[in-house]
Design a protein around this motif. Structure first.
Motif, PDB file in Angstrom:
ATOM      1  N   ASP A 142      -3.381  -5.206   3.164  1.00 36.63           N
ATOM      2  CA  ASP A 142      -3.377  -6.774   2.801  1.00 36.63           C
ATOM      3  C   ASP A 142      -3.885  -6.708   1.197  1.00 36.63           C
ATOM      4  OD1 ASP A 142      -6.057  -6.137   2.695  1.00 36.63           O
ATOM      5  OD2 ASP A 142      -6.464  -7.894   4.232  1.00 36.63           O
ATOM      6  N   GLY A 143      -3.860  -7.891   0.624  1.00 38.05           N
ATOM      7  CA  GLY A 143      -4.269  -8.241  -0.751  1.00 38.05           C
ATOM      8  C   GLY A 143      -5.493  -7.333  -1.130  1.00 38.05           C
ATOM      9  N   ASN A 144      -6.771  -7.621  -0.093  1.00 36.35           N
ATOM     10  CA  ASN A 144      -8.076  -6.797  -0.455  1.00 36.35           C
ATOM     11  C   ASN A 144      -8.035  -5.500  -0.624  1.00 36.35           C
ATOM     12  OD1 ASN A 144      -9.586  -9.651  -0.575  1.00 36.35           O
ATOM     13  ND2 ASN A 144      -9.286  -9.738   1.195  1.00 36.35           N
ATOM     14  N   VAL A 145      -7.285  -4.986   0.560  1.00 33.08           N
ATOM     15  CA  VAL A 145      -7.331  -3.567   0.434  1.00 33.08           C
ATOM     16  C   VAL A 145      -6.398  -3.029  -0.704  1.00 33.08           C
ATOM     17  CG1 VAL A 145      -6.130  -1.663   1.863  1.00 33.08           C
ATOM     18  CG2 VAL A 145      -7.327  -3.706   3.264  1.00 33.08           C
ATOM     19  N   LYS A 146      -5.343  -3.666  -1.071  1.00 33.17           N
ATOM     20  CA  LYS A 146      -4.513  -3.341  -2.346  1.00 33.17           C
ATOM     21  C   LYS A 146      -5.547  -3.088  -3.523  1.00 33.17           C
ATOM     22  CE  LYS A 146       0.013  -4.944  -0.769  1.00 33.17           C
ATOM     23  NZ  LYS A 146       0.990  -6.227  -1.350  1.00 33.17           N
ATOM     24  N   ARG A 147      -6.526  -4.069  -3.748  1.00 35.96           N
ATOM     25  CA  ARG A 147      -7.454  -4.207  -4.622  1.00 35.96           C
ATOM     26  C   ARG A 147      -8.328  -3.067  -4.781  1.00 35.96           C
ATOM     27  NH1 ARG A 147      -8.122  -9.074  -4.467  1.00 35.96           N
ATOM     28  NH2 ARG A 147      -9.917  -9.072  -3.270  1.00 35.96           N
ATOM     29  N   VAL A 148      -8.969  -2.955  -3.318  1.00 37.40           N
ATOM     30  CA  VAL A 148      -9.782  -1.865  -3.468  1.00 37.40           C
ATOM     31  C   VAL A 148      -9.070  -0.434  -3.644  1.00 37.40           C
ATOM     32  CG1 VAL A 148     -11.326  -0.455  -1.733  1.00 37.40           C
ATOM     33  CG2 VAL A 148     -11.243  -2.662  -1.745  1.00 37.40           C
ATOM     34  N   LEU A 149      -8.089  -0.071  -3.079  1.00 37.07           N
ATOM     35  CA  LEU A 149      -7.384   1.202  -3.386  1.00 37.07           C
ATOM     36  C   LEU A 149      -6.924   1.413  -4.893  1.00 37.07           C
ATOM     37  CD1 LEU A 149      -5.414   1.610  -0.116  1.00 37.07           C
ATOM     38  CD2 LEU A 149      -7.576   2.482  -0.729  1.00 37.07           C
ATOM     39  N   ALA A 150      -6.234   0.214  -5.251  1.00 39.36           N
ATOM     40  CA  ALA A 150      -5.800   0.389  -6.859  1.00 39.36           C
ATOM     41  C   ALA A 150      -6.871   0.776  -7.715  1.00 39.36           C
ATOM     42  CB  ALA A 150      -5.036  -0.833  -7.122  1.00 39.36           C
ATOM     43  N   ARG A 151      -8.316  -0.069  -7.543  1.00 38.02           N
ATOM     44  CA  ARG A 151      -9.496   0.485  -8.446  1.00 38.02           C
ATOM     45  C   ARG A 151      -9.928   1.726  -8.165  1.00 38.02           C
ATOM     46  NH1 ARG A 151     -12.061  -5.587  -8.086  1.00 38.02           N
ATOM     47  NH2 ARG A 151     -11.108  -6.714  -9.616  1.00 38.02           N
ATOM     48  N   TYR A 152     -10.028   2.043  -6.696  1.00 39.62           N
ATOM     49  CA  TYR A 152     -10.803   3.443  -6.394  1.00 39.62           C
ATOM     50  C   TYR A 152      -9.852   4.434  -6.905  1.00 39.62           C
ATOM     51  CZ  TYR A 152     -12.785   7.193  -3.860  1.00 39.62           C
ATOM     52  OH  TYR A 152     -13.399   8.174  -3.213  1.00 39.62           O
ATOM     53  N   HIS A 153      -8.578   4.401  -6.845  1.00 40.47           N
ATOM     54  CA  HIS A 153      -7.533   5.485  -7.162  1.00 40.47           C
ATOM     55  C   HIS A 153      -7.145   5.416  -8.923  1.00 40.47           C
ATOM     56  CE1 HIS A 153      -7.562   7.784  -3.518  1.00 40.47           C
ATOM     57  NE2 HIS A 153      -7.416   6.344  -2.894  1.00 40.47           N
ATOM     58  N   GLY A 154      -7.390   4.197  -9.360  1.00 38.04           N
ATOM     59  CA  GLY A 154      -6.931   3.958 -10.557  1.00 38.04           C
ATOM     60  C   GLY A 154      -5.471   3.728 -10.835  1.00 38.04           C
ATOM     61  N   ILE A 155      -4.979   2.994  -9.836  1.00 43.10           N
ATOM     62  CA  ILE A 155      -3.148   2.949  -9.925  1.00 43.10           C
ATOM     63  C   ILE A 155      -2.776   1.747 -10.766  1.00 43.10           C
ATOM     64  CG2 ILE A 155      -1.618   2.429  -8.310  1.00 43.10           C
ATOM     65  CD1 ILE A 155      -2.895   3.928  -6.235  1.00 43.10           C
ATOM     66  N   HIS A 156      -2.114   1.975 -11.903  1.00 41.89           N
ATOM     67  CA  HIS A 156      -1.878   0.934 -12.598  1.00 41.89           C
ATOM     68  C   HIS A 156      -0.624   0.275 -12.129  1.00 41.89           C
ATOM     69  CE1 HIS A 156      -4.607   1.710 -16.049  1.00 41.89           C
ATOM     70  NE2 HIS A 156      -4.677   2.954 -15.468  1.00 41.89           N
ATOM     71  N   GLY A 157      -0.272  -0.905 -12.659  1.00 38.92           N
ATOM     72  CA  GLY A 157       0.872  -1.839 -12.050  1.00 38.92           C
ATOM     73  C   GLY A 157       0.536  -2.851 -11.021  1.00 38.92           C
ATOM     74  N   HIS A 158       1.437  -3.780 -10.963  1.00 37.40           N
ATOM     75  CA  HIS A 158       1.444  -4.749  -9.939  1.00 37.40           C
ATOM     76  C   HIS A 158       1.593  -4.230  -8.506  1.00 37.40           C
ATOM     77  CE1 HIS A 158       2.882  -8.370  -7.725  1.00 37.40           C
ATOM     78  NE2 HIS A 158       1.569  -8.784  -8.217  1.00 37.40           N
ATOM     79  N   PRO A 159       0.744  -4.398  -7.665  1.00 37.47           N
ATOM     80  CA  PRO A 159       0.886  -3.977  -6.329  1.00 37.47           C
ATOM     81  C   PRO A 159       2.246  -4.356  -5.540  1.00 37.47           C
ATOM     82  CG  PRO A 159      -1.316  -4.818  -6.684  1.00 37.47           C
ATOM     83  CD  PRO A 159      -0.645  -5.236  -7.747  1.00 37.47           C
ATOM     84  N   GLY A 160       2.837  -5.406  -6.165  1.00 40.85           N
ATOM     85  CA  GLY A 160       4.107  -5.703  -5.387  1.00 40.85           C
ATOM     86  C   GLY A 160       5.142  -4.857  -5.931  1.00 40.85           C
TER      87      GLY A 160
END
Length: 371
Positions: A142-160
């Protein structure tokens, strides 16, 4: 690394996680009610926990089981949903419950493919239901999990974006443990909602801070990437509040397409002159008063609403023969699915004195009209 992430989250959850939410209540054997988990997951889409709790409790009080939801009429479901917005969620919920009765013995299926084939249940929602209700190892995103994982792994770009989402799903699957899956699922959602917030994250309280790439590289403000901005157009409408001498208001059921589809709302026109012509089709009217205009914001446009109050209207014959129109008293409004801004507007004008305070001092008479 995946075991390390899961164990740290679970230790954090044991101390700080949310364990008393109404949809977390278990049966005597320790199992959670899949219906309640499903309802909460759908309500929590686009809506925060603090807002959802009251709606959830009201909903399950009226429709405590999946079979109750399936047997309810659409007006009842939409009335219980009224105020949460994104009404397609409620219609999908209702239809999915009916399909469960028709095809799955009145229960949500435990098979992932069958569950995710139901209306409104995507990959993440299906995973959340199976993980939290049955303890099965399925990841969520979900949106919260996307934010956690994008920050933790340093993933750039829009999750959509599909390429970004694919990476996030891979990490979500890798981190999901084989035990305490329900607690882990709640833990990572809670972390995103309460610690790894969109703005001003509390990194000093995060159990994953030690090796979070966004924190290390000072990227918490940039990750996850924002959705490309688009200009939001504004549309204008005139809403007619036709009120008869008994205080009843004329409502019209909206069609199956567009926003607020299937809900009861106020008749609308593109301009005041059109509003007068439409009013005369439904009632004998003498004058109208312009109430304070306001704007309601949708995800893809703004709706500038100009309300016109036609008081002491005399209903035309034939309204009762049209199932899409009905005169409703204030007491009947609570049982109908109404868009939130319409419900708020009607509450403001339900009392004549309140309406007089809000009404403009000039009577609105369209060109060429003689009362």
């Amino acid at each position: 690394m995946s075991a390390t992430v899961a164990s740290r989250l679970l230790r954090w959850f044991d101390r700080h996680g949310r364990k008393d939410l109404p949809w977390q209540r278990a049966f005597d054997d320790g199992r959670r009610d899949a219906y309640r988990v499903w309802l909460s997951e759908v309500m929590l889409q686009q809506t925060q926990v603090a807002t959802v709790v009251g709606y959830f409790e009201r909903f399950v009080a009226a429709l405590p089981t999946l079979r109750d939801l399936a047997a309810a009429d659409e007006d009842t479901v939409l009335a219980l949903w009224s105020g949460l917005g994104y009404y397609r969620r409620a219609r999908f919920l209702h239809r999915a419950a009916q399909l469960c009765v028709e095809r799955h013995g009145g229960e949500l299926p435990r098979d992932f493919a069958a569950l995710s084939a139901l209306p409104g249940i995507g990959r993440s929602t299906a995973g959340a239901i199976l993980a939290q209700a049955h303890g099965l190892r399925f990841p969520i995103l979900d949106g919260n999990v996307k934010r956690v994982l994008a920050r933790y792994h340093g993933i750039h770009g829009h999750p959509g974006e599909s390429s970004v989402e694919k990476q996030l799903w891979q990490h979500a699957g890798a981190h999901t443990p084989t035990t305490r899956v329900a607690d882990y699922t709640q833990a990572i959602m809670d972390l995103g909602a309460t610690v790894c917030a969109r703005s001003r994250p509390r990194c000093d309280a995060c159990p994953l801070a030690a090796d979070c790439i966004a924190l290390r590289d000072d990227l918490t403000a940039q990750l996850p990437g924002r959705k490309p901005a688009k200009s939001i157009p504004t549309r204008a409408t005139v809403m007619l509040i036709l009120r008869d001498r008994h205080g009843r208001v004329l409502l019209e059921r909206r069609g199956p397409q567009g926003v607020w589809s299937g809900l009861w709302s106020l008749p609308e026109a593109t301009d005041p002159d059109g509003a007068w012509r439409l009013a005369q089709q439904h009632a004998q009217v003498d004058d109208a008063r312009a109430l304070a205009p306001f704007t309601h914001v949708f995800s893809h446009y703004r709706l500038a609403i100009e309300p016109l109050l036609f008081d002491r209207a005399t209903p035309q014959r034939g309204i009762a023969d049209n199932p899409q129109l009905r005169w409703c008293s204030a007491g009947e409004l609570g049982a109908l699915g109404l868009p939130a801004p319409v419900r708020s507007l009607l509450l403001q004008v339900s009392d004549s004195a309140s309406a007089e305070r809000q009404a403009a001092s000039i009577t609105v008479v369209p060109s060429g009209f003689e009362p």
